[in-house]
Design an enzyme around this catalytic site. Structure first.
Site, mmCIF file in Angstrom:
data_model
loop_
_atom_site.group_PDB
_atom_site.id
_atom_site.type_symbol
_atom_site.label_atom_id
_atom_site.label_comp_id
_atom_site.label_asym_id
_atom_site.label_seq_id
_atom_site.Cartn_x
_atom_site.Cartn_y
_atom_site.Cartn_z
ATOM 1 N N LYS A 139 -8.890 -11.102 56.037
ATOM 2 C CA LYS A 139 -8.180 -11.973 55.099
ATOM 3 C C LYS A 139 -9.017 -12.239 53.849
ATOM 4 O O LYS A 139 -8.526 -12.124 52.720
ATOM 5 C CB LYS A 139 -7.815 -13.296 55.769
ATOM 6 C CG LYS A 139 -7.004 -14.229 54.881
ATOM 7 C CD LYS A 139 -6.623 -15.506 55.613
ATOM 8 C CE LYS A 139 -7.809 -16.419 55.776
ATOM 9 N NZ LYS A 139 -7.451 -17.736 56.348
ATOM 10 N N ASP A 171 -2.548 -15.759 55.512
ATOM 11 C CA ASP A 171 -3.065 -17.013 56.041
ATOM 12 C C ASP A 171 -1.943 -17.693 56.824
ATOM 13 O O ASP A 171 -0.887 -17.101 57.067
ATOM 14 C CB ASP A 171 -3.597 -17.903 54.916
ATOM 15 C CG ASP A 171 -2.499 -18.429 54.002
ATOM 16 O OD1 ASP A 171 -1.334 -17.986 54.128
ATOM 17 O OD2 ASP A 171 -2.798 -19.300 53.156
#
Length: 224
Positions: free
Chosen positions: A129, A147
């Protein structure tokens, strides 16, 4: 990340309409983390894990004044870094990671932030991420960082249902039209943060409600 109610997948026309609407509303969306350069962006994203962007920005204001480069961060030392970011969750471990990644950037990358995923993910505290955020914002690559907000929106709307963040990421890469890929990451995260909220999505003011598959739609407060 917890899953959300399973929904059917949106069709190609609906996906096109959703991203066209996002682009119409905000042609150049931006993330909310403050940074000065590629290095401070990387550090800010590492610090943002399980923390709010506003909280990170408050802590990094002084940190980035003192250490805007890997060399300056190493010179600052772990104890001082820890002191400066102590208002952020998991600050002790994050301080160690920031110090260590700064050392690696100096030793292995000439003090520069690498622009490839493998090198980024090899840094302490940097996962997929975080790498995606840096690649997208700084290196202008069409990556999507999933997320909790984006995971929720992908499932709830029917845009990209998936049981894991990686499944949602891959699904979005399959369905998002190429011309929208660079900004898809920010549009979806901001949408999840401010409109398609976890506890109660604000469907009454949602700009993509007509295509979203979430039901029942949340009515305007006082009219439910």
């Amino acid at each position: 990340m917890a899953g959300t109610k399973k929904v059917k997948k949106l069709g190609k026309q609906e996906v096109e309409a959703i991203f066209s609407r996002f682009a119409e509303i905000e042609p150049e969306p931006r993330g909310e983390l403050d940074y000065l350069n590629a290095f401070t962006l990387l550090v800010a994203v590492v610090l943002s894990a399980q923390a709010t962007d506003a909280g990170v920005n408050k802590a990094t204001k002084k940190l980035f004044e003192l250490a805007p480069s890997p060399a300056a961060m190493v010179a600052l030392g772990i104890e001082r870094i820890t002191e400066l970011i102590r208002t952020i969750g998991l600050y002790r471990g994050k301080a160690k990671n920031v110090f260590a990644l700064s050392q690696i950037l100096i030793e292995q990358h000439g003090g520069e932030v690498p622009g490839d995923r493998a090198s980024l993910e090899a840094l302490p505290g940097v996962g997929r991420k975080t790498a995606n955020v840096v690649l997208n914002i700084w290196f202008k690559q069409p990556t999507i960082a999933v997320d909790t907000h984006l995971f929720r929106v992908g499932n709830r709307t029917g845009l990209a249902p998936g049981k894991t963040p990686l499944e949602v990421e891959k699904a979005l890469h399959r369905v998002v039209p190429e011309r929208f890929m660079l900004h898809a990451h920010h549009w979806l995260i901001l949408h999840g943060r401010y409109i398609c909220k976890a506890r109660k999505p604000e469907c009454w003011r949602c700009p993509i409600a007509q295509w979203c598959l979430f039901e029942p739609k949340t009515p305007l407060p006082g009219r439910g």
